[in-house]
Design a protein around this motif. Structure first.
Motif, PDB file in Angstrom:
ATOM      1  N   TYR A   1      12.026   4.848 -48.041  1.00 53.01           N
ATOM      2  CA  TYR A   1      12.914   5.368 -46.670  1.00 53.01           C
ATOM      3  C   TYR A   1      12.075   5.981 -45.605  1.00 53.01           C
ATOM      4  CZ  TYR A   1      16.896   4.880 -49.693  1.00 53.01           C
ATOM      5  OH  TYR A   1      18.147   4.621 -50.588  1.00 53.01           O
TER       6      TYR A   1
ATOM      7  N   ASP B   1      12.764   0.592 -39.819  1.00 53.38           N
ATOM      8  CA  ASP B   1      14.081   1.151 -39.853  1.00 53.38           C
ATOM      9  C   ASP B   1      14.767   0.723 -41.141  1.00 53.38           C
ATOM     10  OD1 ASP B   1      16.662   2.381 -39.610  1.00 53.38           O
ATOM     11  OD2 ASP B   1      16.904   1.473 -37.522  1.00 53.38           O
TER      12      ASP B   1
ATOM     13  N   ALA C   1      17.603   1.252 -42.141  1.00 54.87           N
ATOM     14  CA  ALA C   1      19.235   1.144 -41.736  1.00 54.87           C
ATOM     15  C   ALA C   1      19.312  -0.499 -41.255  1.00 54.87           C
ATOM     16  CB  ALA C   1      19.771   2.144 -40.808  1.00 54.87           C
ATOM     17  N   GLN C   2      18.437  -0.745 -40.240  1.00 54.58           N
ATOM     18  CA  GLN C   2      18.279  -2.139 -39.739  1.00 54.58           C
ATOM     19  C   GLN C   2      17.957  -3.315 -40.716  1.00 54.58           C
ATOM     20  OE1 GLN C   2      18.772  -2.935 -36.147  1.00 54.58           O
ATOM     21  NE2 GLN C   2      19.216  -4.910 -37.449  1.00 54.58           N
TER      22      GLN C   2
ATOM     23  N   ARG D   1      23.199   4.039 -41.038  1.00 56.12           N
ATOM     24  CA  ARG D   1      22.287   4.986 -41.343  1.00 56.12           C
ATOM     25  C   ARG D   1      22.778   6.322 -41.759  1.00 56.12           C
ATOM     26  NH1 ARG D   1      20.667   4.359 -36.463  1.00 56.12           N
ATOM     27  NH2 ARG D   1      18.661   3.218 -36.764  1.00 56.12           N
TER      28      ARG D   1
ATOM     29  N   LEU E   1      20.213   8.490 -43.373  1.00 52.16           N
ATOM     30  CA  LEU E   1      18.988   8.736 -42.651  1.00 52.16           C
ATOM     31  C   LEU E   1      19.028   9.228 -41.234  1.00 52.16           C
ATOM     32  CD1 LEU E   1      18.011   4.815 -43.503  1.00 52.16           C
ATOM     33  CD2 LEU E   1      17.193   6.834 -44.669  1.00 52.16           C
ATOM     34  N   ASP E   2      20.172   9.691 -40.898  1.00 48.85           N
ATOM     35  CA  ASP E   2      20.389  10.391 -39.534  1.00 48.85           C
ATOM     36  C   ASP E   2      19.738  12.065 -39.634  1.00 48.85           C
ATOM     37  OD1 ASP E   2      22.364  11.181 -41.337  1.00 48.85           O
ATOM     38  OD2 ASP E   2      24.076  11.135 -40.095  1.00 48.85           O
TER      39      ASP E   2
END
Length: 335
Positions: A34, A39, A41-42, A58, A63-64
């Motif tokens: 992580y 990224d 999330a991407q 995300r 992850l935000d």
């Protein structure tokens, strides 16, 4: 009374060391998946995702937030559980919470618990095979040292060590199922559904993994037995007229088994994830197959959860191996 509690500091030290290693393992895994450049999330969403979809993923992965807050929430989930929000609904994930799968919104712990019985049954059954064949072959090879029996067993041991497990499994299926037709091709059946069919369908996976692992146990048992048989107290027993059978079974084998027991505990823990090739070959829905499917679909929470469980099994197995070795050889506790 003093002897009874002499090993308590040893066990406590091993348990404390295992707990620290598990904490470090969880931290390293979280950082690796992580916090690395890029990224996540991407990566999890895919190249064709729009910015809005990536932002949604995300948020689902947490992850935000800042890296510090993400890590604290990760540890909170492991020890106390946490809540996951998706739109207007909130889902509670009880400890140890390893997150939610992106593929089906199920808790990772639920997916792991579903695959754990199949992997555990494969590992324990294979352990029975590799201990029976490995210890028996190694002991026979040591007692027949220099003879034709030892040479034949040495060749078989080397062949078993050099044969990949998936090749061994394919050869067994071709021989037992296709050519001899002694068994049908394996198709996994849960133990709770039909115990007899479960055992028959697990027989070839047990033999495949057990034969593959038994080679190193044969070598270890042979070398340990020969080392013990060369010690002074064994020669003393023989000089006093103790029968060879008693020398081997009561003294030599007892001294040769501690390293075998320790290695077996470690291998049992490693099989929680190390049997993925066997699971994939025979269609066993265990942790190894779950890990492979999660990597293919880039389901990061499941990948992290399965790897963490496998690492935990290895760490716990090493701690158990140390304790078992100490029980078999009291000199370890005193050192």
């Amino acid at each position: 009374m003093a002897d009874r509690f002499r090993g308590v500091p040893f066990v406590a030290k091993r348990l404390l060391g295992a707990a620290l290693v598990l904490l470090v393992l969880a931290t390293v895994l979280y950082a690796l998946f992580y916090l690395v450049p890029g990224d996540p999330a991407q990566l999890a969403c895919g190249e064709r995702c729009s910015p809005a979809q990536v932002a949604q993923v995300r948020g689902q992965l947490g992850l935000d937030e800042s890296a510090h807050a993400q890590y604290l929430h990760f540890l909170q989930g492991l020890f106390a559980g946490r809540d996951y929000s998706s739109g207007t609904s909130v889902q509670h994930c009880a400890a140890p919470c390893l997150g939610l799968s992106r593929q089906n919104d199920q808790q990772v712990t639920t997916l792991i618990l579903a695959g754990l019985p199949a992997t555990a049954s494969l590992a324990f059954g294979a352990m029975v095979v590799w201990l029976t064949l490995g210890v028996g072959t190694g002991l026979l090879s040591a007692l027949r040292r220099g003879g034709a029996t030892e040479r034949v067993l040495t060749v078989l041991t080397l062949a078993g060590t050099g044969t990949p497990v998936f090749i061994l499994g394919l050869l067994l299926m071709m021989a037992v199922c296709a050519y001899l037709q002694w068994l049908p091709f394996p198709s996994y059946v849960p133990l709770t559904q039909d115990a007899e069919q479960w055992a028959w369908n697990m027989l070839l996976p047990w033999l495949t993994l057990g034969l593959f692992e038994s080679a190193k146990y044969a070598r270890l048992t042979r070398s340990s037995t020969l080392e013990v048989l060369a010690e002074d107290h064994i020669r003393t027993f023989r000089a006093y007229g103790v029968s060879e059978r008693a020398v081997v079974t009561r003294h030599a084998l007892r001294g040769a088994l501690p390293p075998v027991i320790a290695l077996s505990a470690i291998d049992l823990g490693s099989m929680m994830g190390g049997a993925m090739l066997t699971e994939q070959l025979f269609g066993i829905p265990g942790l190894g197959r779950l890990l492979i499917d999660s990597v293919r679909s880039v389901d990061l929470p499941v990948v992290v959860g399965v790897v963490l469980v496998i690492g935990t099994a290895v760490v716990v197995a090493n701690a158990v191996a140390d304790v078992l070795y100490a029980l078999a050889d009291r000199r370890v506790v005193l050192s």
